[in-house]
Design a protein around this motif. Structure first.
Motif, PDB file in Angstrom:
ATOM      1  N   ASP A 126      47.933  54.225  45.746  1.00 55.01           N
ATOM      2  CA  ASP A 126      46.958  55.087  44.446  1.00 55.01           C
ATOM      3  C   ASP A 126      45.974  53.905  43.930  1.00 55.01           C
ATOM      4  OD1 ASP A 126      48.286  57.531  44.787  1.00 55.01           O
ATOM      5  OD2 ASP A 126      49.980  56.751  43.683  1.00 55.01           O
ATOM      6  N   THR A 127      46.237  52.731  43.986  1.00 57.53           N
ATOM      7  CA  THR A 127      45.534  51.477  43.182  1.00 57.53           C
ATOM      8  C   THR A 127      45.269  50.343  44.030  1.00 57.53           C
ATOM      9  OG1 THR A 127      47.646  50.600  42.262  1.00 57.53           O
ATOM     10  CG2 THR A 127      46.523  52.348  41.088  1.00 57.53           C
ATOM     11  N   VAL A 128      44.241  49.464  43.745  1.00 55.44           N
ATOM     12  CA  VAL A 128      44.192  48.159  44.093  1.00 55.44           C
ATOM     13  C   VAL A 128      44.223  47.282  43.094  1.00 55.44           C
ATOM     14  CG1 VAL A 128      42.498  46.630  45.260  1.00 55.44           C
ATOM     15  CG2 VAL A 128      43.021  49.025  46.254  1.00 55.44           C
ATOM     16  N   PHE A 129      44.932  46.330  43.260  1.00 59.49           N
ATOM     17  CA  PHE A 129      44.778  45.079  42.153  1.00 59.49           C
ATOM     18  C   PHE A 129      43.979  43.984  42.540  1.00 59.49           C
ATOM     19  CE2 PHE A 129      46.237  41.026  40.422  1.00 59.49           C
ATOM     20  CZ  PHE A 129      46.472  41.140  39.091  1.00 59.49           C
ATOM     21  N   LEU A 130      42.968  43.692  41.697  1.00 60.67           N
ATOM     22  CA  LEU A 130      42.210  42.411  42.058  1.00 60.67           C
ATOM     23  C   LEU A 130      42.234  41.464  41.131  1.00 60.67           C
ATOM     24  CD1 LEU A 130      38.834  44.156  43.027  1.00 60.67           C
ATOM     25  CD2 LEU A 130      40.492  43.361  44.842  1.00 60.67           C
TER      26      LEU A 130
ATOM     27  N   PRO B  84      40.223  44.206  49.206  1.00 63.27           N
ATOM     28  CA  PRO B  84      40.314  45.651  49.392  1.00 63.27           C
ATOM     29  C   PRO B  84      39.202  46.182  48.296  1.00 63.27           C
ATOM     30  CG  PRO B  84      42.545  44.476  49.198  1.00 63.27           C
ATOM     31  CD  PRO B  84      41.496  43.452  49.067  1.00 63.27           C
ATOM     32  N   ASP B  85      38.803  47.200  48.645  1.00 61.38           N
ATOM     33  CA  ASP B  85      37.753  48.057  47.739  1.00 61.38           C
ATOM     34  C   ASP B  85      38.363  49.369  47.726  1.00 61.38           C
ATOM     35  OD1 ASP B  85      35.687  49.265  46.460  1.00 61.38           O
ATOM     36  OD2 ASP B  85      34.449  49.781  48.393  1.00 61.38           O
ATOM     37  N   PRO B  86      38.734  49.726  46.299  1.00 61.55           N
ATOM     38  CA  PRO B  86      39.281  50.916  45.903  1.00 61.55           C
ATOM     39  C   PRO B  86      38.288  51.918  45.450  1.00 61.55           C
ATOM     40  CG  PRO B  86      39.345  49.477  43.984  1.00 61.55           C
ATOM     41  CD  PRO B  86      38.932  48.894  45.148  1.00 61.55           C
ATOM     42  N   SER B  87      36.800  51.589  45.550  1.00 64.33           N
ATOM     43  CA  SER B  87      35.751  52.535  45.097  1.00 64.33           C
ATOM     44  C   SER B  87      34.994  53.086  45.904  1.00 64.33           C
ATOM     45  CB  SER B  87      34.995  51.555  44.312  1.00 64.33           C
ATOM     46  OG  SER B  87      34.202  50.602  44.842  1.00 64.33           O
TER      47      SER B  87
ATOM     48  N   THR C 284      42.329  49.433  34.625  1.00 59.93           N
ATOM     49  CA  THR C 284      43.435  48.888  33.703  1.00 59.93           C
ATOM     50  C   THR C 284      43.751  47.444  33.919  1.00 59.93           C
ATOM     51  OG1 THR C 284      44.844  50.831  33.340  1.00 59.93           O
ATOM     52  CG2 THR C 284      45.788  48.743  32.692  1.00 59.93           C
ATOM     53  N   LEU C 285      43.438  46.562  32.648  1.00 64.17           N
ATOM     54  CA  LEU C 285      43.560  45.137  33.048  1.00 64.17           C
ATOM     55  C   LEU C 285      45.154  44.799  32.657  1.00 64.17           C
ATOM     56  CD1 LEU C 285      40.492  43.772  31.057  1.00 64.17           C
ATOM     57  CD2 LEU C 285      40.961  44.465  33.338  1.00 64.17           C
ATOM     58  N   VAL C 286      45.651  43.906  33.509  1.00 63.31           N
ATOM     59  CA  VAL C 286      46.987  43.214  33.361  1.00 63.31           C
ATOM     60  C   VAL C 286      46.637  41.648  32.660  1.00 63.31           C
ATOM     61  CG1 VAL C 286      48.976  42.267  34.562  1.00 63.31           C
ATOM     62  CG2 VAL C 286      47.737  44.329  35.303  1.00 63.31           C
ATOM     63  N   ILE C 287      47.135  41.717  31.480  1.00 67.02           N
ATOM     64  CA  ILE C 287      46.893  40.400  30.551  1.00 67.02           C
ATOM     65  C   ILE C 287      48.267  39.630  30.430  1.00 67.02           C
ATOM     66  CG2 ILE C 287      46.242  39.746  28.439  1.00 67.02           C
ATOM     67  CD1 ILE C 287      44.424  42.333  28.274  1.00 67.02           C
ATOM     68  N   ALA C 288      48.255  38.404  30.458  1.00 66.65           N
ATOM     69  CA  ALA C 288      49.405  37.630  30.419  1.00 66.65           C
ATOM     70  C   ALA C 288      49.336  36.781  29.110  1.00 66.65           C
ATOM     71  CB  ALA C 288      49.724  36.459  31.578  1.00 66.65           C
ATOM     72  N   GLY C 289      50.594  36.741  28.433  1.00 62.57           N
ATOM     73  CA  GLY C 289      50.624  35.675  27.473  1.00 62.57           C
ATOM     74  C   GLY C 289      51.812  35.028  27.672  1.00 62.57           C
TER      75      GLY C 289
ATOM     76  N   LEU D   3      45.030  38.406  34.210  1.00 57.79           N
ATOM     77  CA  LEU D   3      45.462  38.286  35.487  1.00 57.79           C
ATOM     78  C   LEU D   3      44.391  38.988  36.579  1.00 57.79           C
ATOM     79  CD1 LEU D   3      49.394  38.315  35.095  1.00 57.79           C
ATOM     80  CD2 LEU D   3      47.955  36.352  35.050  1.00 57.79           C
ATOM     81  N   GLY D   4      44.305  40.094  36.165  1.00 56.77           N
ATOM     82  CA  GLY D   4      43.508  40.981  37.049  1.00 56.77           C
ATOM     83  C   GLY D   4      43.047  42.537  36.599  1.00 56.77           C
ATOM     84  N   ALA D   5      42.718  43.153  37.638  1.00 56.53           N
ATOM     85  CA  ALA D   5      42.329  44.552  37.311  1.00 56.53           C
ATOM     86  C   ALA D   5      43.028  45.447  38.041  1.00 56.53           C
ATOM     87  CB  ALA D   5      40.995  44.906  37.106  1.00 56.53           C
TER      88      ALA D   5
END
Length: 275
Positions: free
Chosen positions: A67-71, A86-89, A134-139, A167-169
Motif C-alpha cells: 500500500d505504501t512506499v517509504f522514501l 520506488p515510485d508510489p505515484s 505522512t512524515l516519519v520524524i525521529a527525536g 527520517l523520511g516520507a
C-alpha cells in the motif's frame, strides 16, 4: 557574501546526530545543502554548528509494502527523477523532481531537506500533500508521524520540534488507473516558482487539488477538490469559480497577477488529470 563562521560535524550514527541537534537552537542538520547553504551565504539565517546527516543509512532507506512506499529523507531529487528509487505515484514524483532547479541542484538536493526548510516555493510540499503522505520524524526518545497536511505551518515554519529530524516520507501508492496533473509557473527555467498546482485523483470520486508557491505554505483547495470529487466531469466554468474562491483564501495577499498565475496552474493541472 560569505556565511558567518560555523562548526561542521558529520554524524556517524542517527543517535549521534539527534544528540548533537538537541544541544541547542543554533545547531541545524544539513544534507544536500542546496537551499540552506545559500541562506547562510546571504546571511538570511545563521547557525553555530551544522550536522551533516547525508550518509546516515536510516535517511537513505527505501521500503515498499503493498500500500505504501517509504522514501528516506536523504534521497535526492535526481534519484527520484531517474527512477532509482520506488515510485508510489504512477509517474507524478519523477515529473515533479525533473522540474526542480537545475540538474546540479537535483544531484545533491534532498527530499527531506526540501520538506524541512518549508520554502513557500518548494515543489515537494504540495506534491506530497496531494499524495496524502505522512512524515516519519525521529527525536532522541521516540519517533512520531505527522501528515504532510499538518506539517507545514507557514513560510520556513514546520511542526518539527528542536532536536528532531525527518527520517523520511511514507507515501500511499496511487492505484493503477489513477490520474494526476501538475503545473508550475516560473519566470525562467530553474527559477523559484510563482505558482505550483498538483491534482491527484486516486479514484474517480476522490480528488485532491493542492496549491503551492503562495506567500505562506501549500494548501489543499477544499472547494475545488470537493467539486472534482463530486463531479469528475464538472465544466471548467464551475471549476474556475471554485478555484478562484479557494485561491483567495489560500493566498489572500496575492496581487492580481499572482492570482491569475495560481488560477492558470490549477486549471492546467486539473486538465492534465482529466485526460
Amino acid at each position: 557574501m560569505k556565511p558567518a563562521p560555523f562548526a561542521y560535524h558529520r554524524a556517524a550514527t542517527l543517535p549521534e546526530a539527534l544528540a548533537m541537534l538537541s544541544e541547542g537552537d543554533e545547531t541545524a542538520p544539513v544534507a544536500g545543502g542546496q537551499s540552506l547553504l545559500v541562506l547562510l551565504a546571504l546571511r538570511i539565517t545563521g547557525f553555530d554548528r551544522l550536522v551533516d546527516v547525508t550518509r546516515l543509512q536510516e535517511l537513505r532507506a527505501c521500503r515498499e509494502t503493498d500500500d505504501t512506499v517509504f522514501l528516506g529523507a536523504a534521497v535526492t531529487h535526481a534519484e527520484i527523477e531517474d527512477g532509482q528509487v520506488p515510485d508510489p505515484s504512477q509517474g507524478l514524483m519523477p515529473r515533479v523532481a525533473a522540474g526542480i532547479g537545475y540538474r546540479a541542484i537535483r544531484n545533491r538536493g534532498t527530499l527531506g531537506g526540501s520538506l524541512a526548510l518549508s520554502d513557500p516555493a518548494a515543489d515537494w510540499p504540495p506534491c506530497l500533500m496531494a499524495l496524502d503522505a505522512t512524515l516519519v520524524i525521529a527525536g532522541q526518545t521516540a519517533e512520531r508521524r505527522v501528515p504532510v497536511r499538518d506539517f507545514h505551518l507557514g513560510p520556513y515554519t514546520t511542526a518539527l520540534e528542536p532536536g528532531e529530524l525527518i527520517l523520511g516520507a511514507e507515501i500511499p501508492r496511487l492505484p493503477e488507473g489513477a490520474r494526476w496533473g501538475c503545473a508550475k509557473h516560473a519566470r525562467k527555467s530553474g527559477a523559484f516558482a510563482d505558482s505550483i498546482a498538483i491534482a491527484a485523483c486516486p479514484a474517480p470520486d476522490r480528488a485532491r487539488v493542492v496549491l503551492g508557491a503562495s506567500e505562506s505554505h501549500p494548501r489543499q483547495l477544499a472547494e475545488t477538490s470537493a467539486l472534482l470529487s463530486r463531479q469528475p466531469t464538472a465544466d471548467e466554468s464551475a471549476l474556475r469559480t471554485a478555484a478562484a474562491a479557494d485561491i483567495a483564501e489560500a493566498d489572500p495577499d496575492a496581487d492580481a497577477w499572482r492570482r491569475r498565475c495560481h488560477l492558470a496552474t490549477v486549471l492546467k493541472a486539473i486538465r492534465e488529470a482529466r485526460r
